[in-house]
Design a protein around this motif. Sequence first.
Motif, PDB file in Angstrom:
ATOM      1  N   GLY A 198       0.811  -1.212   0.000  1.00 40.05           N
ATOM      2  CA  GLY A 198       0.000   0.000   0.000  1.00 40.05           C
ATOM      3  C   GLY A 198       0.841   1.258   0.000  1.00 40.05           C
ATOM      4  N   PRO A 199       0.160   2.403   0.226  1.00 41.18           N
ATOM      5  CA  PRO A 199       0.859   3.684   0.097  1.00 41.18           C
ATOM      6  C   PRO A 199       2.014   3.794   1.078  1.00 41.18           C
ATOM      7  CG  PRO A 199      -1.504   4.003   0.441  1.00 41.18           C
ATOM      8  CD  PRO A 199      -1.234   2.551   0.624  1.00 41.18           C
ATOM      9  N   SER A 200       3.095   4.345   0.558  1.00 48.68           N
ATOM     10  CA  SER A 200       4.300   4.481   1.371  1.00 48.68           C
ATOM     11  C   SER A 200       4.369   5.902   1.926  1.00 48.68           C
ATOM     12  CB  SER A 200       5.457   4.185   0.430  1.00 48.68           C
ATOM     13  OG  SER A 200       6.670   4.489   1.011  1.00 48.68           O
ATOM     14  N   ALA A 201       5.173   6.113   2.957  1.00 50.44           N
ATOM     15  CA  ALA A 201       5.332   7.467   3.515  1.00 50.44           C
ATOM     16  C   ALA A 201       5.869   8.396   2.431  1.00 50.44           C
ATOM     17  CB  ALA A 201       6.295   7.411   4.696  1.00 50.44           C
ATOM     18  N   PRO A 202       5.341   9.611   2.349  1.00 54.24           N
ATOM     19  CA  PRO A 202       5.789  10.528   1.299  1.00 54.24           C
ATOM     20  C   PRO A 202       7.119  11.207   1.642  1.00 54.24           C
ATOM     21  CG  PRO A 202       4.071  11.550   2.622  1.00 54.24           C
ATOM     22  CD  PRO A 202       4.282  10.179   3.186  1.00 54.24           C
ATOM     23  N   GLY A 203       7.711  11.837   0.622  1.00 55.97           N
ATOM     24  CA  GLY A 203       8.884  12.670   0.858  1.00 55.97           C
ATOM     25  C   GLY A 203      10.207  11.969   0.605  1.00 55.97           C
ATOM     26  N   PHE A 204      10.163  10.774   0.014  1.00 57.98           N
ATOM     27  CA  PHE A 204      11.406  10.023  -0.211  1.00 57.98           C
ATOM     28  C   PHE A 204      11.775  10.006  -1.690  1.00 57.98           C
ATOM     29  CE2 PHE A 204      10.068   8.852   3.929  1.00 57.98           C
ATOM     30  CZ  PHE A 204      11.238   8.584   4.630  1.00 57.98           C
ATOM     31  N   PHE A 205      13.071  10.021  -1.950  1.00 57.75           N
ATOM     32  CA  PHE A 205      13.550  10.083  -3.329  1.00 57.75           C
ATOM     33  C   PHE A 205      14.851   9.294  -3.425  1.00 57.75           C
ATOM     34  CE2 PHE A 205      15.559  12.087  -7.013  1.00 57.75           C
ATOM     35  CZ  PHE A 205      14.483  12.120  -7.899  1.00 57.75           C
ATOM     36  N   GLN A 206      14.961   8.466  -4.459  1.00 52.93           N
ATOM     37  CA  GLN A 206      16.174   7.659  -4.612  1.00 52.93           C
ATOM     38  C   GLN A 206      17.029   8.125  -5.782  1.00 52.93           C
ATOM     39  OE1 GLN A 206      14.251   3.679  -4.781  1.00 52.93           O
ATOM     40  NE2 GLN A 206      15.672   3.164  -3.133  1.00 52.93           N
ATOM     41  N   VAL A 207      18.328   7.999  -5.624  1.00 55.82           N
ATOM     42  CA  VAL A 207      19.272   8.320  -6.714  1.00 55.82           C
ATOM     43  C   VAL A 207      20.261   7.160  -6.832  1.00 55.82           C
ATOM     44  CG1 VAL A 207      19.109  10.826  -6.329  1.00 55.82           C
ATOM     45  CG2 VAL A 207      20.876   9.522  -5.133  1.00 55.82           C
ATOM     46  N   PRO A 208      20.912   7.029  -7.989  1.00 51.20           N
ATOM     47  CA  PRO A 208      21.896   5.934  -8.096  1.00 51.20           C
ATOM     48  C   PRO A 208      23.095   6.199  -7.182  1.00 51.20           C
ATOM     49  CG  PRO A 208      21.334   6.830 -10.268  1.00 51.20           C
ATOM     50  CD  PRO A 208      20.760   7.770  -9.252  1.00 51.20           C
ATOM     51  N   GLY A 210      26.687   6.633  -6.071  1.00 48.62           N
ATOM     52  CA  GLY A 210      27.922   6.984  -6.775  1.00 48.62           C
ATOM     53  C   GLY A 210      27.748   8.055  -7.840  1.00 48.62           C
ATOM     54  N   ASP A 211      26.482   8.443  -8.119  1.00 43.49           N
ATOM     55  CA  ASP A 211      26.228   9.426  -9.172  1.00 43.49           C
ATOM     56  C   ASP A 211      26.009  10.810  -8.526  1.00 43.49           C
ATOM     57  OD1 ASP A 211      25.081  11.099 -11.049  1.00 43.49           O
ATOM     58  OD2 ASP A 211      23.730   9.581 -11.884  1.00 43.49           O
ATOM     59  N   LEU A 212      27.078  11.600  -8.532  1.00 42.42           N
ATOM     60  CA  LEU A 212      27.023  12.898  -7.846  1.00 42.42           C
ATOM     61  C   LEU A 212      26.099  13.897  -8.526  1.00 42.42           C
ATOM     62  CD1 LEU A 212      30.596  13.941  -6.701  1.00 42.42           C
ATOM     63  CD2 LEU A 212      28.547  13.684  -5.298  1.00 42.42           C
ATOM     64  N   ASP A 213      26.089  13.882  -9.861  1.00 41.20           N
ATOM     65  CA  ASP A 213      25.284  14.872 -10.595  1.00 41.20           C
ATOM     66  C   ASP A 213      23.801  14.722 -10.264  1.00 41.20           C
ATOM     67  OD1 ASP A 213      27.546  15.853 -11.688  1.00 41.20           O
ATOM     68  OD2 ASP A 213      27.386  14.702 -13.557  1.00 41.20           O
ATOM     69  N   THR A 214      23.339  13.463 -10.317  1.00 39.52           N
ATOM     70  CA  THR A 214      21.911  13.229 -10.037  1.00 39.52           C
ATOM     71  C   THR A 214      21.595  13.595  -8.588  1.00 39.52           C
ATOM     72  OG1 THR A 214      22.032  11.418 -11.601  1.00 39.52           O
ATOM     73  CG2 THR A 214      20.058  11.497 -10.250  1.00 39.52           C
ATOM     74  N   LEU A 215      22.518  13.264  -7.704  1.00 44.33           N
ATOM     75  CA  LEU A 215      22.309  13.592  -6.293  1.00 44.33           C
ATOM     76  C   LEU A 215      22.225  15.103  -6.104  1.00 44.33           C
ATOM     77  CD1 LEU A 215      22.249  12.559  -3.293  1.00 44.33           C
ATOM     78  CD2 LEU A 215      24.695  13.008  -3.255  1.00 44.33           C
ATOM     79  N   SER A 216      23.143  15.786  -6.753  1.00 47.64           N
ATOM     80  CA  SER A 216      23.201  17.235  -6.613  1.00 47.64           C
ATOM     81  C   SER A 216      21.907  17.880  -7.130  1.00 47.64           C
ATOM     82  CB  SER A 216      24.416  17.768  -7.372  1.00 47.64           C
ATOM     83  OG  SER A 216      24.461  19.148  -7.251  1.00 47.64           O
ATOM     84  N   GLU A 217      21.404  17.338  -8.215  1.00 48.19           N
ATOM     85  CA  GLU A 217      20.147  17.854  -8.788  1.00 48.19           C
ATOM     86  C   GLU A 217      18.968  17.620  -7.825  1.00 48.19           C
ATOM     87  OE1 GLU A 217      18.352  16.623 -12.824  1.00 48.19           O
ATOM     88  OE2 GLU A 217      20.502  17.051 -13.134  1.00 48.19           O
TER      89      GLU A 217
END
Length: 464
Positions: A198-208, A210-217
């Motif tokens: 079911g629905p998960s707690a909001p406000g979470f975001f995943q990035v790969p 080791g990938d700094l650019d995506t994290l920084s964005e």
Amino acid sequence: MLTNPQSDILQMELLTRLHKKAPGVHHMNFSQKNKPSPFKQRVIEDLKDHVSSGKVAVFKKYGIDFVTGRRQGAYLWDIDGEKRLFNLHCNGGVFNLGHRNEELIDLLKESLGELDIGNHHLISKFRAELARALAGSMPSDLDYVVFGVGGGEAVDLAFKVARAYTGRTRIISARGGYHGHTGLALAAGDGKYRNPFGPSAPGFFQVPFGDLDTLSEAADSDTAAIILETIPATLGVALPPQNYLQSVRQICDDRGILLILDEVQTGLGRTGKLWAFEHFDIVPDIVVLGKGLSGGIYPITATVLRQPLEAVFHDDPFIHVSTFGGAEIGCRIARRVLEISAAPEFLDHVNLLASRFAKQIEGLRQKHAGFLVQLRQLGLMMGLELKDEISGPLLTKTAYDQDLLMIYANNDTRVCQLLPPLIMRPEEVDWVIERLDLALSSARRLRPVVGVKTRLEKIIHKFI
Ligand SMILES: Cc1ncc(COP(=O)(O)O)c(C=O)c1O
């Protein structure tokens, strides 16, 4: 781990079927040699009927009907007493100090003569002493400790503190990372563990990882915290790229984001330093500890906070409670675990074992070139990277047949995790390597047969 995605189960099922048909692979043991005793059979039936029918079915498919009986040091015995496994998984570090570590067992017995869980509201000498010892073992002002029972709970608390302190919502985590299966920790993990529920707690975001650019964005002005395992175990003991963690620290500093490092698996000497983040010359804002802190004897976890973060509890210090968190007996055990693990001669021993493994696994890599791709290693936090995603489950099985308990990484099944007890003797490395060599040979021999069959299955699947 073994209750893995369907595809993995399918692979092993195929393997079992193939074994029956393929000539030249009869030395593989896909079913137990001996019939389980009625007593053991009863345990399996009870588990099937009252705990998890699915897990029993999977273990059956793997031909792994091991029921843990006696355990000591690096070893586990089947309840029927015939099969003995060398534990190269250690429940992700729970058994860093081996099974039933004698010193800890004596301390437990002594503690039972005078203590119990303790009162979670009142002031406790044992919680205070352990918290002081943990703070003393950490750099900078990582001075405050909130105790818990499980790692997920400790991670949940880290997120709560980060949100309360920053007044922001977003939590960024690594795709394929793992922080537990409680509410917020689950929300920081991969969808496959969340979606059925079911629905998960909001406000979470995943990035790969080791990938700094995506994290920084992703690290925007509403980001409260970035959580990472210092070395993500479930992602296949993925070593952070050069300067990655330092740059993440910098992003956090620049943008007022808290850095949470999950050292549930990497802490307490596993990597050759007491805390794995010491290798990277950074200080996190929050450190999460679990597993090994228990000494394999008494569940206890800890969330260590930098001093200013404790302000979150100033208005109402009872806003977070855990009845069993920081149980007094557990505090005594954990304090001794910490003392043992922080001793310079203990860490020297870990590093000595690590270089013995490194040298001998390099020999195996040359011998099994193309199948064993590389060793991922920081101290005794090790992963064997193999040819492809079928190879991890395959090696888990062939290693089991060679009496080694080794489990593939759930979120990168090319990798078999290799987490031996830190107290193993140097000579035992040589024995493990001999067995591993045999397991690799079997897995290599079986791999093409499994591959052809899998491809055929896929083609057939397309047409039906
Ligand atoms: C890195 C990491 N964090 C958190 C957890 C969750 O710990 P627990 O199972 O005690 O809730 C685990 C468990 O495997 C883990 O490996």
